[in-house]
Structures are given as C-alpha cells and as structure tokens.
Design an enzyme around this catalytic site. Structure first.
Site, short mmCIF file in Angstrom:
data_model
loop_
_atom_site.label_atom_id
_atom_site.label_comp_id
_atom_site.label_asym_id
_atom_site.label_seq_id
_atom_site.Cartn_x
_atom_site.Cartn_y
_atom_site.Cartn_z
N GLU A 30 2.44 30.18 24.30
CA GLU A 30 3.79 30.45 24.78
C GLU A 30 4.24 29.27 25.63
O GLU A 30 3.65 28.98 26.68
CB GLU A 30 3.84 31.73 25.63
CG GLU A 30 5.27 32.00 26.12
CD GLU A 30 5.37 33.14 27.13
OE1 GLU A 30 6.35 33.90 27.08
OE2 GLU A 30 4.46 33.25 27.99
N ARG A 32 6.66 28.04 28.18
CA ARG A 32 7.65 28.45 29.17
C ARG A 32 8.58 27.28 29.44
O ARG A 32 8.38 26.48 30.34
CB ARG A 32 6.94 28.92 30.44
CG ARG A 32 6.31 30.30 30.33
CD ARG A 32 7.35 31.41 30.34
NE ARG A 32 8.15 31.35 31.55
CZ ARG A 32 7.85 32.01 32.68
NH1 ARG A 32 6.80 32.80 32.71
NH2 ARG A 32 8.62 31.91 33.74
N HIS A 111 10.96 42.56 31.69
CA HIS A 111 9.95 42.53 32.73
C HIS A 111 10.50 43.21 33.99
O HIS A 111 11.63 42.97 34.38
CB HIS A 111 9.55 41.09 33.07
CG HIS A 111 8.99 40.33 31.90
ND1 HIS A 111 9.77 39.89 30.87
CD2 HIS A 111 7.72 39.95 31.62
CE1 HIS A 111 9.01 39.27 29.99
NE2 HIS A 111 7.77 39.29 30.42
N LYS A 136 8.30 43.49 23.70
CA LYS A 136 7.35 43.23 24.79
C LYS A 136 7.89 43.81 26.11
O LYS A 136 9.06 43.61 26.45
CB LYS A 136 7.14 41.72 24.96
CG LYS A 136 6.25 41.36 26.15
CD LYS A 136 6.31 39.87 26.44
CE LYS A 136 5.56 39.54 27.73
NZ LYS A 136 5.75 38.14 28.16
#
Length: 216
Positions: A30, A32, A111, A136
């Site tokens: 991933e 970022r 999140h 997710k």
C-alpha cells in the site's frame, strides 16, 4: 489471508532508498501517497511501480486521520481517476467523497479513530452499496467487547456477501487479535508493518508471516 504492507515515503529520495527485498513476503504493497508532496506524485508513482514491479500495489491518499491533508472533492476525484489506471487497486474514502465515480479497481474504506461504531453493519452496507468489490473498515476499540463485536459483525456481513472482499480490523493494542485471525471471522486481508506503522497496533511483516504459517 493476504498481507498488505504500507510504505510511507516523504520524498523521491526515500522511495529510491527502500530496501524492497524486505517486502518480498508481502502480498500487496500500500503506497500512502498522502505523505508525498502533490507535485511529486506522478514521478513518485513511476518510481514506486518500478521498485515493486513484482507485487500488486494499492494507491492510497488518506485524508481521514490527517488534519494537515487538505484536498477538495474535485482534486480528490482527479487523483482517483489519474492513478486508478496505474495501480492494481485504489483506496477511495467513499463516505467522505460520496459523489465520486468509482473505478472498477476501487477499494472503498472508512476509518474511525475513536470507536467501533454501533452502526457498523450500516456503514459496511453503505460502502458495499457503492458497487465496490472490496470494502475496508478500521476502528478503535475501547474494550474487548468492541473487538468481539467487530469480529462478529464482520463474519455476519461476509457470510451475507460472499462475492465481496471484506477487510476489517480493530486498531491499537486491544485489536491486535483481529490482525492475526482475520481468516477466522471473514476478513480477507491484514495490514503489517516494515519499520514505521501506518496505524496503531500493526504487527511486523515478519511476525504476521510466521503467524499465518502456523494457522495454515
């Protein structure tokens, strides 16, 4: 379970210095991108792809946990459109940027850095309704009951949506169990670290690989 390892370079020089051999055991990388200057993103994308040419890569431009990251909905949509054609997956904060048109390789995410919301099933359903194939969620538990609730709701949702790739985790020390037992409660991926962590409670790539071997 697949193991995802984030990288968080802050400059082109840091990308060049990455010891990619250390990441060989990761199933996905991933990137970022929110740690990079916006002006360097195009070159950085080329460099990251060259460095990790043998692995699938998720492009992530995270805004939820970074007050210093200020981006308009229009600019965010442009990033998604531009880099979705470059990388295997692209992370989209669909609940924050709800008007965005999702590419086929979108991974939609949400999140919560303060709690595991009581309406977690509704949040998962709303993200799944976007049409994305990967959903997710990561949240911060306040007690062990929160962790158990996350695992229970994840299992229920995954059983009800067998064609969806569901990725959930509880952050922090309390949530470490969810990072090593994801397969047992319906979460398909886990996130591990190489050095610096991108979220509280991440275990090292080395440890997660060992744990996966034990459970297989």
């Amino acid at each position: 379970m697949k193991i995802v390892v984030p990288i968080m370079p802050r400059s082109l020089a840091e990308i060049a210095e990455l010891d990619t051999i250390q990441y060989a055991a990761a199933d996905l990388i991933e990137w970022r991108a929110d740690f990079m200057p916006m002006a360097d993103l195009e070159q950085a994308a080329r460099d990251v792809k060259a460095q990790f040419s043998k692995q699938e890569i998720i492009f992530t431009y995270r805004t939820e946990d970074k007050a210093e990251t200020i981006i308009s909905a229009e600019d965010y949509a442009t990033l998604v459109q531009q880099f979705s054609t470059v990388f295997t997956y692209i992370d989209v904060e669909i609940l924050k940027f709800s008007a965005i048109t999702l590419p086929d390789n979108a991974l939609v995410s949400y999140h919560d850095f303060t709690q595991i919301p009581l309406n977690l099933p509704d949040i998962l359903s709303e993200m799944a309704a976007s049409g994305a194939k990967i959903v997710k969620f990561a949240g911060m538990p306040q007690n062990q009951s929160d962790v158990l609730r996350l695992m229970t709701e994840t299992l229920r949702f995954s059983e009800a949506h067998p064609n969806l790739t569901l990725v959930t985790m509880a952050m922090g020390e309390l949530g470490k169990m969810t990072r090593i037992a994801s397969d047992s409660f319906g979460s398909s991926w886990t996130f591990a670290s190489m050095g610096a962590t991108s979220a509280p409670g991440q275990l090292s790539l080395e440890d997660v690989v060992k744990i996966r071997e034990i459970f297989q």
